[in-house]
Design an enzyme around this catalytic site. Structure first.
Site, mmCIF file in Angstrom:
data_model
loop_
_atom_site.group_PDB
_atom_site.id
_atom_site.type_symbol
_atom_site.label_atom_id
_atom_site.label_comp_id
_atom_site.label_asym_id
_atom_site.label_seq_id
_atom_site.Cartn_x
_atom_site.Cartn_y
_atom_site.Cartn_z
ATOM 1 N N ARG A 53 6.942 16.765 54.613
ATOM 2 C CA ARG A 53 8.032 15.800 54.505
ATOM 3 C C ARG A 53 9.108 16.209 55.503
ATOM 4 O O ARG A 53 8.965 17.222 56.180
ATOM 5 C CB ARG A 53 8.575 15.644 53.063
ATOM 6 C CG ARG A 53 8.511 16.817 52.160
ATOM 7 C CD ARG A 53 9.363 17.963 52.566
ATOM 8 N NE ARG A 53 10.757 17.543 52.758
ATOM 9 C CZ ARG A 53 11.631 18.176 53.487
ATOM 10 N NH1 ARG A 53 11.298 19.305 54.120
ATOM 11 N NH2 ARG A 53 12.864 17.752 53.610
ATOM 12 N N GLY A 54 10.170 15.387 55.589
ATOM 13 C CA GLY A 54 11.148 15.612 56.644
ATOM 14 C C GLY A 54 10.744 14.765 57.847
ATOM 15 O O GLY A 54 9.569 14.776 58.257
ATOM 16 N N ALA A 55 11.713 14.052 58.402
ATOM 17 C CA ALA A 55 11.388 13.026 59.399
ATOM 18 C C ALA A 55 10.539 13.541 60.577
ATOM 19 O O ALA A 55 9.472 12.971 60.864
ATOM 20 C CB ALA A 55 12.688 12.385 59.887
ATOM 21 N N ARG A 90 5.135 6.197 54.587
ATOM 22 C CA ARG A 90 6.516 6.273 54.093
ATOM 23 C C ARG A 90 7.390 5.361 54.963
ATOM 24 O O ARG A 90 7.196 5.298 56.177
ATOM 25 C CB ARG A 90 7.055 7.724 54.120
ATOM 26 C CG ARG A 90 6.374 8.606 53.065
ATOM 27 C CD ARG A 90 7.101 9.930 52.880
ATOM 28 N NE ARG A 90 8.350 9.770 52.155
ATOM 29 C CZ ARG A 90 9.264 10.752 52.039
ATOM 30 N NH1 ARG A 90 9.054 11.925 52.629
ATOM 31 N NH2 ARG A 90 10.378 10.559 51.361
ATOM 32 N N GLN A 202 14.879 19.126 47.091
ATOM 33 C CA GLN A 202 14.523 19.757 48.369
ATOM 34 C C GLN A 202 15.501 20.874 48.739
ATOM 35 O O GLN A 202 15.143 21.815 49.443
ATOM 36 C CB GLN A 202 14.505 18.704 49.498
ATOM 37 C CG GLN A 202 13.325 17.753 49.466
ATOM 38 C CD GLN A 202 13.654 16.476 48.736
ATOM 39 O OE1 GLN A 202 14.487 16.451 47.829
ATOM 40 N NE2 GLN A 202 13.006 15.394 49.117
ATOM 41 N N ASP A 243 17.102 10.568 58.725
ATOM 42 C CA ASP A 243 15.769 9.979 58.744
ATOM 43 C C ASP A 243 15.688 8.774 59.667
ATOM 44 O O ASP A 243 14.620 8.429 60.180
ATOM 45 C CB ASP A 243 15.338 9.571 57.330
ATOM 46 C CG ASP A 243 15.088 10.812 56.499
ATOM 47 O OD1 ASP A 243 16.054 11.344 55.913
ATOM 48 O OD2 ASP A 243 13.933 11.279 56.481
ATOM 49 N N ASN A 253 19.879 9.028 55.384
ATOM 50 C CA ASN A 253 19.418 10.382 55.057
ATOM 51 C C ASN A 253 19.223 10.427 53.537
ATOM 52 O O ASN A 253 19.478 9.442 52.823
ATOM 53 C CB ASN A 253 20.425 11.434 55.542
ATOM 54 C CG ASN A 253 19.860 12.847 55.460
ATOM 55 O OD1 ASN A 253 18.740 13.096 55.894
ATOM 56 N ND2 ASN A 253 20.603 13.767 54.882
ATOM 57 N N LYS A 254 18.807 11.557 53.053
ATOM 58 C CA LYS A 254 18.482 11.717 51.629
ATOM 59 C C LYS A 254 19.585 11.192 50.724
ATOM 60 O O LYS A 254 20.763 11.363 51.017
ATOM 61 C CB LYS A 254 18.216 13.204 51.364
ATOM 62 C CG LYS A 254 17.789 13.567 49.968
ATOM 63 C CD LYS A 254 16.607 12.782 49.458
ATOM 64 C CE LYS A 254 15.381 12.895 50.341
ATOM 65 N NZ LYS A 254 14.315 11.913 49.973
HETATM 66 O O1 MRU Z 1 12.164 12.753 51.375
HETATM 67 P P1 MRU Z 1 12.223 13.817 52.432
HETATM 68 O O2 MRU Z 1 12.171 15.195 51.879
HETATM 69 O O3 MRU Z 1 11.211 13.569 53.521
HETATM 70 O O4 MRU Z 1 13.663 13.631 53.077
HETATM 71 C C1 MRU Z 1 14.066 14.476 54.116
HETATM 72 C C2 MRU Z 1 15.456 14.254 54.550
HETATM 73 O O5 MRU Z 1 16.149 13.383 54.073
HETATM 74 C C3 MRU Z 1 15.944 15.102 55.683
HETATM 75 O O6 MRU Z 1 17.323 15.317 55.569
HETATM 76 C C4 MRU Z 1 15.650 14.368 56.994
HETATM 77 O O7 MRU Z 1 14.320 14.007 57.089
HETATM 78 C C5 MRU Z 1 16.026 15.181 58.162
HETATM 79 S S1 MRU Z 1 14.802 16.384 58.505
HETATM 80 C C6 MRU Z 1 15.165 17.249 59.879
#
Ligand code: MRU
Length: 368
Positions: A53-55, A90, A202, A243, A253-254
């Site tokens: 996970r993470g963009a 996603r 996370q 994201d 973002n999250k």
């Molecule tokens: O749902 P996730 O864990 O994929 O969400 C991740 C985030 O929101 C991060 O802050 C974002 O992807 C930046 S990662 C460098």
């Protein structure tokens, strides 16, 4: 980055070249296990189940997914089918679309027999570039931390971060955490406030783990504590990832990032977003109306995953609401550009505005 002194990336190609290996992030922080991906279905599953996970890491995994697909069947039809299947995993992080479009632009002009090898080469290049990009983000963000340090002589710079925008969310370094690692490695005293980041935690599971492995001082806080800390002058800087960023600098973002930005704005705390240019969606302007926000299973809100604190540390899920209670689970929110002090990119730090982004990325920006 380091795990107990040993350098790791979040994704790497196996020596035989046949598969890639990723860290299973659903098991952290309680177990460090890796898993092999060999097929496009493996890659798609790893993204949907959030083993990765993470963009940026989602994009890198999808690139390998397409390479696996080309090894199975390099036809035009399969290129289109596999791209569509991976794109559907996603919805919010635009790095997924960016990576797939980059792969397609390399593969489409090639004859079928050349596609598999080219796809693996391109996926590997994309990963290497991600590492270099994040290192550059780290260097640019470091100057912000140094500036904050000069205002706080004799004590650590206190940085608040949300979710996990560390090396686990990218191939290496991270985005928001890259400047933190660089500052720490240079001996700058830091203290990181880590938002737990409900519902998947996370921050608690991944950011706290990463920072701990690398020896960066930090403390876990509940998601609602940031405003209180800012009111009491205990946060010097907020650093978060992204994201999807629109051409005018709105940031998805999250979930919960927006509330941190509001609190930072109200308390005069600088709020910065770190992102690679692959997170900018040049096709859209208004983040609030144009960014698709992922809605996830209600069980993530109704239950908490963890390990028994005593009695052998058995993994378990615990229900926290009445059995009949429904839940809604919005995974991301949008912070409008006006609340953002600046965007930290691989080319430097710029205001969150259409003109600043277009000036920094004239080769990528689409005409208005
Ligand atoms: O749902 P996730 O864990 O994929 O969400 C991740 C985030 O929101 C991060 O802050 C974002 O992807 C930046 S990662 C460098």
């Amino acid at each position: 980055m380091l795990i107990d002194g040993k350098p790791y990336r979040s994704i790497w190609r196996e020596p035989d070249g046949d598969a890639v290996r990723v860290i299973d992030q659903t098991l952290l922080p309680h177990a460090f296990e890796t898993t092999l991906l060999r097929t496009p279905a493996d890659a798609a599953r790893a993204i949907t189940t959030m083993q990765v996970r993470g963009a940026p890491l989602i994009g890198a995994t999808a690139a390998y997914g397409l390479a696996f697909a080309m090894r199975e069947d390099p036809s035009d039809g399969n290129l289109a089918r596999a791209s569509a299947a991976l794109l559907a995993t996603r919805p919010t992080a635009v790095n997924l679309r960016w990576a797939l479009e980059r792969m397609q632009s390399v593969l489409q002009p090639l004859g079928a027999q050349a596609r598999a090898a080219a796809a693996f080469t391109e996926a590997e290049l994309l990963c290497e570039e991600d590492v270099a990009t994040n290192a550059a983000i780290g260097r640019h963000g470091l100057s912000l931390i140094e500036a904050a340090a000069s205002l706080a002589p004799g004590r650590p710079v206190r940085i608040l971060t949300h979710c996990n925008a560390g090396w686990l969310a990218t191939v290496d370094w991270g985005t928001a955490l890259a400047p933190i690692y660089m500052a720490h490695d240079r001996g700058l005293p830091l203290h990181v406030w880590v938002d737990e980041t409900r519902p998947r935690n996370q921050g608690a599971a991944l950011t706290a783990w990463e920072l701990g492995r690398h020896g960066v001082p930090h403390a876990l806080i509940v998601d609602n504590a940031g405003g209180h800390l800012m009111q009491h002058g205990r946060v010097d800087l907020c650093l978060v990832g992204a994201d999807r960023v629109t051409r005018q600098g709105d940031v998805a973002n999250k979930i919960g990032t927006y509330l941190k930005a509001l609190a930072a704005h109200d308390n005069g705390v600088p709020f910065y977003v770190a992102l690679p240019s692959s997170t900018i969606d040049w096709r859209i302007t208004d983040g609030l109306t144009e960014i698709p926000i992922e809605e996830r299973a209600e069980a993530e809100v109704l239950e908490v995953a963890g390990r028994m604190a005593d009695g052998g540390g058995q993994a378990m899920r615990v229900r926290i609401a009445p059995p009949e209670t429904p839940a809604a689970n919005f995974a991301f929110d949008v912070t409008p550009a006006r609340l953002i002090g600046g965007l930290i990119t691989e080319r430097g730090v710029c205001p969150a505005s259409a003109s600043a982004l277009a000036t920094l990325f004239p080769d990528l920006a689409l005409p208005a």
